[in-house]
Design a protein around this motif. Structure first.
Motif, mmCIF file in Angstrom:
data_model
loop_
_atom_site.group_PDB
_atom_site.id
_atom_site.type_symbol
_atom_site.label_atom_id
_atom_site.label_comp_id
_atom_site.label_asym_id
_atom_site.label_seq_id
_atom_site.Cartn_x
_atom_site.Cartn_y
_atom_site.Cartn_z
ATOM 1 N N GLY A 83 74.121 -35.616 46.728
ATOM 2 C CA GLY A 83 75.514 -35.947 46.458
ATOM 3 C C GLY A 83 76.387 -35.781 47.680
ATOM 4 O O GLY A 83 77.205 -36.652 48.014
ATOM 5 N N ILE A 84 76.222 -34.670 48.382
ATOM 6 C CA ILE A 84 76.960 -34.448 49.620
ATOM 7 C C ILE A 84 76.560 -35.478 50.661
ATOM 8 O O ILE A 84 77.406 -36.081 51.342
ATOM 9 N N ALA A 85 75.261 -35.702 50.807
ATOM 10 C CA ALA A 85 74.760 -36.618 51.823
ATOM 11 C C ALA A 85 75.303 -38.029 51.640
ATOM 12 O O ALA A 85 75.661 -38.709 52.609
ATOM 13 N N LYS A 86 75.376 -38.495 50.403
ATOM 14 C CA LYS A 86 75.873 -39.851 50.152
ATOM 15 C C LYS A 86 77.321 -39.998 50.595
ATOM 16 O O LYS A 86 77.719 -41.056 51.110
ATOM 17 N N GLN A 87 78.107 -38.965 50.407
ATOM 18 C CA GLN A 87 79.505 -39.044 50.803
ATOM 19 C C GLN A 87 79.643 -39.204 52.317
ATOM 20 O O GLN A 87 80.490 -39.966 52.804
ATOM 21 N N PHE A 88 78.823 -38.509 53.083
ATOM 22 C CA PHE A 88 78.844 -38.671 54.534
ATOM 23 C C PHE A 88 78.346 -40.058 54.933
ATOM 24 O O PHE A 88 78.936 -40.722 55.797
ATOM 25 N N ALA A 89 77.256 -40.489 54.325
ATOM 26 C CA ALA A 89 76.660 -41.769 54.693
ATOM 27 C C ALA A 89 77.592 -42.933 54.397
ATOM 28 O O ALA A 89 77.632 -43.924 55.140
ATOM 29 N N GLN A 90 78.369 -42.840 53.338
ATOM 30 C CA GLN A 90 79.329 -43.894 53.024
ATOM 31 C C GLN A 90 80.416 -44.013 54.090
ATOM 32 O O GLN A 90 81.071 -45.050 54.197
ATOM 33 N N ARG A 91 80.573 -42.970 54.897
ATOM 34 C CA ARG A 91 81.556 -42.980 55.985
ATOM 35 C C ARG A 91 80.911 -43.233 57.341
ATOM 36 O O ARG A 91 81.537 -43.030 58.377
ATOM 37 N N GLY A 92 79.652 -43.669 57.340
ATOM 38 C CA GLY A 92 79.017 -44.052 58.594
ATOM 39 C C GLY A 92 78.292 -42.942 59.316
ATOM 40 O O GLY A 92 77.983 -43.069 60.504
ATOM 41 N N ILE A 93 78.014 -41.860 58.617
ATOM 42 C CA ILE A 93 77.271 -40.741 59.192
ATOM 43 C C ILE A 93 75.994 -40.548 58.383
ATOM 44 O O ILE A 93 76.045 -40.180 57.202
ATOM 45 N N GLY A 94 74.857 -40.830 58.999
ATOM 46 C CA GLY A 94 73.599 -40.625 58.304
ATOM 47 C C GLY A 94 73.329 -39.146 58.086
ATOM 48 O O GLY A 94 73.836 -38.284 58.816
ATOM 49 N N VAL A 95 72.524 -38.839 57.077
ATOM 50 C CA VAL A 95 72.181 -37.457 56.770
ATOM 51 C C VAL A 95 70.677 -37.337 56.561
ATOM 52 O O VAL A 95 70.073 -38.154 55.855
ATOM 53 N N ALA A 96 70.098 -36.321 57.173
ATOM 54 C CA ALA A 96 68.717 -35.935 56.897
ATOM 55 C C ALA A 96 68.766 -34.625 56.130
ATOM 56 O O ALA A 96 69.157 -33.588 56.687
ATOM 57 N N SER A 97 68.427 -34.651 54.860
ATOM 58 C CA SER A 97 68.396 -33.441 54.035
ATOM 59 C C SER A 97 67.007 -32.818 54.173
ATOM 60 O O SER A 97 66.020 -33.359 53.676
ATOM 61 N N VAL A 98 66.968 -31.692 54.859
ATOM 62 C CA VAL A 98 65.692 -31.107 55.283
ATOM 63 C C VAL A 98 65.231 -30.037 54.303
ATOM 64 O O VAL A 98 65.975 -29.104 53.970
ATOM 65 N N GLY A 99 64.009 -30.158 53.843
ATOM 66 C CA GLY A 99 63.376 -29.110 53.057
ATOM 67 C C GLY A 99 62.564 -28.194 53.952
ATOM 68 O O GLY A 99 62.163 -28.575 55.055
ATOM 69 N N HIS A 100 62.308 -26.987 53.487
ATOM 70 C CA HIS A 100 61.466 -26.053 54.224
ATOM 71 C C HIS A 100 60.745 -25.141 53.241
ATOM 72 O O HIS A 100 61.121 -25.051 52.065
ATOM 73 N N ARG A 101 59.713 -24.472 53.720
ATOM 74 C CA ARG A 101 58.990 -23.536 52.872
ATOM 75 C C ARG A 101 59.906 -22.388 52.442
ATOM 76 O O ARG A 101 60.900 -22.090 53.112
ATOM 77 N N LEU A 102 59.554 -21.744 51.340
ATOM 78 C CA LEU A 102 60.455 -20.803 50.694
ATOM 79 C C LEU A 102 59.875 -19.389 50.629
ATOM 80 O O LEU A 102 58.667 -19.200 50.618
ATOM 81 N N SER A 103 60.784 -18.428 50.565
ATOM 82 C CA SER A 103 60.421 -17.023 50.433
ATOM 83 C C SER A 103 60.370 -16.620 48.962
ATOM 84 O O SER A 103 60.926 -17.301 48.101
ATOM 85 N N PRO A 104 59.731 -15.483 48.648
ATOM 86 C CA PRO A 104 59.738 -14.984 47.274
ATOM 87 C C PRO A 104 61.157 -14.642 46.818
ATOM 88 O O PRO A 104 62.016 -14.295 47.633
ATOM 89 N N ALA A 105 61.399 -14.721 45.526
ATOM 90 C CA ALA A 105 62.702 -14.363 44.961
ATOM 91 C C ALA A 105 62.518 -13.827 43.551
ATOM 92 O O ALA A 105 63.053 -14.358 42.583
ATOM 93 N N THR A 106 61.755 -12.732 43.426
ATOM 94 C CA THR A 106 61.506 -12.158 42.109
ATOM 95 C C THR A 106 62.788 -11.621 41.477
ATOM 96 O O THR A 106 62.869 -11.478 40.255
ATOM 97 N N TRP A 107 63.774 -11.310 42.299
ATOM 98 C CA TRP A 107 65.057 -10.830 41.786
ATOM 99 C C TRP A 107 65.776 -11.901 40.971
ATOM 100 O O TRP A 107 66.606 -11.604 40.129
ATOM 101 N N ARG A 108 65.428 -13.158 41.217
ATOM 102 C CA ARG A 108 66.030 -14.277 40.486
ATOM 103 C C ARG A 108 65.119 -14.799 39.384
ATOM 104 O O ARG A 108 65.587 -15.186 38.311
ATOM 105 N N ASN A 109 63.807 -14.836 39.684
ATOM 106 C CA ASN A 109 62.829 -15.329 38.730
ATOM 107 C C ASN A 109 61.510 -14.591 38.981
ATOM 108 O O ASN A 109 60.944 -14.721 40.065
ATOM 109 N N PRO A 110 61.017 -13.816 38.020
ATOM 110 C CA PRO A 110 59.788 -13.033 38.237
ATOM 111 C C PRO A 110 58.596 -13.881 38.664
ATOM 112 O O PRO A 110 57.663 -13.358 39.299
ATOM 113 N N GLU A 111 58.619 -15.156 38.342
ATOM 114 C CA GLU A 111 57.491 -16.015 38.700
ATOM 115 C C GLU A 111 57.527 -16.429 40.169
ATOM 116 O O GLU A 111 56.525 -16.912 40.694
ATOM 117 N N TRP A 112 58.661 -16.245 40.841
ATOM 118 C CA TRP A 112 58.777 -16.622 42.256
ATOM 119 C C TRP A 112 58.335 -15.452 43.132
ATOM 120 O O TRP A 112 59.114 -14.885 43.896
#
Length: 303
Positions: A83-112
């Motif tokens: 959603g954010i990226a589309k707003q920039f791109a509509q104004r002539g600025i391309g966006v690369a939305s980058v994913g990356h590997r993730l850390s554990p987060a048992t404090w949020r979800n015991p399965e993570w």
């Protein structure tokens, strides 16, 4: 030193918004789930190590914002940034939305309970930057007009990769590849971040969250902190923050004031919480997104 302190009533914000909204939006091209690693990269490859390109349909090369979403380094989702990226791109600025590997987060979800630690996240970002430099001509954006930014944990990664040259050096690149840096609502001193949790209402998060991401030694926390690399602050920078995390940005701002670096703008959004500012950036009439667009366009105009 050049500073811009913005509030909800700053007149220049509204003028910037009028100017940006007057431009006709571009049609968009989407390229999703592009792997930024290949078999020669000394990194494991999984479905998180991919990026999405949201690009304007333009003939001439255009700037590209390399964007790292938030999620406590543990539940980042590149697709949620569309959603954010589309707003920039509509104004002539391309966006690369980058994913990356993730850390554990048992404090949020015991399965993570499984995941990686620093510096694996930022190694992924460095690999993505290298891929984007190499594929600029193929997709139509200008490799000489790359910006990097991010929200929350993504802001930390954007700041760190622009200040600590170690990660890009692995690909024979340097932070000078960026025309500007845009960290939003992040933390930049991980030692301080750790202490905040130790002394707060949920001290267990110092271990379950901060140490799970960065390690349990002082040396690891220091090494992951952008404030430890102030000599690397070279590219024009736009710092922005919501009303919840302003103390972290204020600390970074104070560190910058101790240096001779002057190419910085600081904008505080006191009317929005952490989640609200992120949602606001994707709205059709976002005054804070327009500040970012103005910053990018100013750097592009300077050549």
């Amino acid at each position: 030193m050049k500073y811009l302190i913005a509030t909800a009533f700053a007149s220049f914000v509204f003028l910037a918004g009028i100017q940006a909204q007057a431009k006709m939006p571009f049609e968009l091209r989407l390229h999703e789930n592009l792997a930024y690693l290949n078999q020669s990269d000394d990194l494991s490859v999984d479905s998180l190590q991919r990026l999405n390109l949201i690009l304007p349909k333009m003939e001439a090369p255009y700037p590209l914002l390399i964007w790292i979403g938030g999620g406590a380094w543990s539940y980042v989702d590149r697709h949620q940034e569309t959603g954010i990226a589309k707003q920039f791109a509509q104004r002539g600025i391309g966006v690369a939305s980058v994913g990356h590997r993730l850390s554990p987060a048992t404090w949020r979800n015991p399965e993570w309970s499984s995941g990686i630690q620093h510096p694996k996240h930022i190694e992924d970002v460095a690999a993505a930057v290298h891929w984007l430099v190499e594929h600029a001509q193929e997709y139509g954006y200008d490799s000489e007009q790359l910006f990097i930014g991010g929200y929350s944990s993504g802001a930390h990664l954007a700041a760190l990769i622009s200040m600590d040259s170690t990660y890009l050096a692995s690909y024979q690149l340097s932070p000078s590849v960026f025309k500007g840096v845009i960290p939003i609502s992040g933390t930049y001193d991980v030692v301080d971040y750790h202490q905040v949790f130790l002394n707060g209402s949920r001290p267990e998060l110092a271990q379950l969250h901060v140490e799970a991401v960065f390690g349990d030694t002082q040396e690891q926390l220091i090494a992951a902190s952008p404030v430890q690399y102030m000599e690397g602050l070279q590219q024009p920078t736009l710092l922005m923050c919501d009303n919840n995390l302003h103390n972290y940005t204020r600390l970074f701002e104070d560190k910058i004031r101790e240096t001779d670096f002057q190419q910085v703008q600081v904008v505080y959004s006191y009317e929005f919480s952490h989640a609200e500012l992120w949602r606001h950036l994707a709205e059709a009439k976002s005054k804070y997104r327009n500040i970012i667009i103005d910053f990018i366009e100013e750097q592009v105009a300077r050549g």
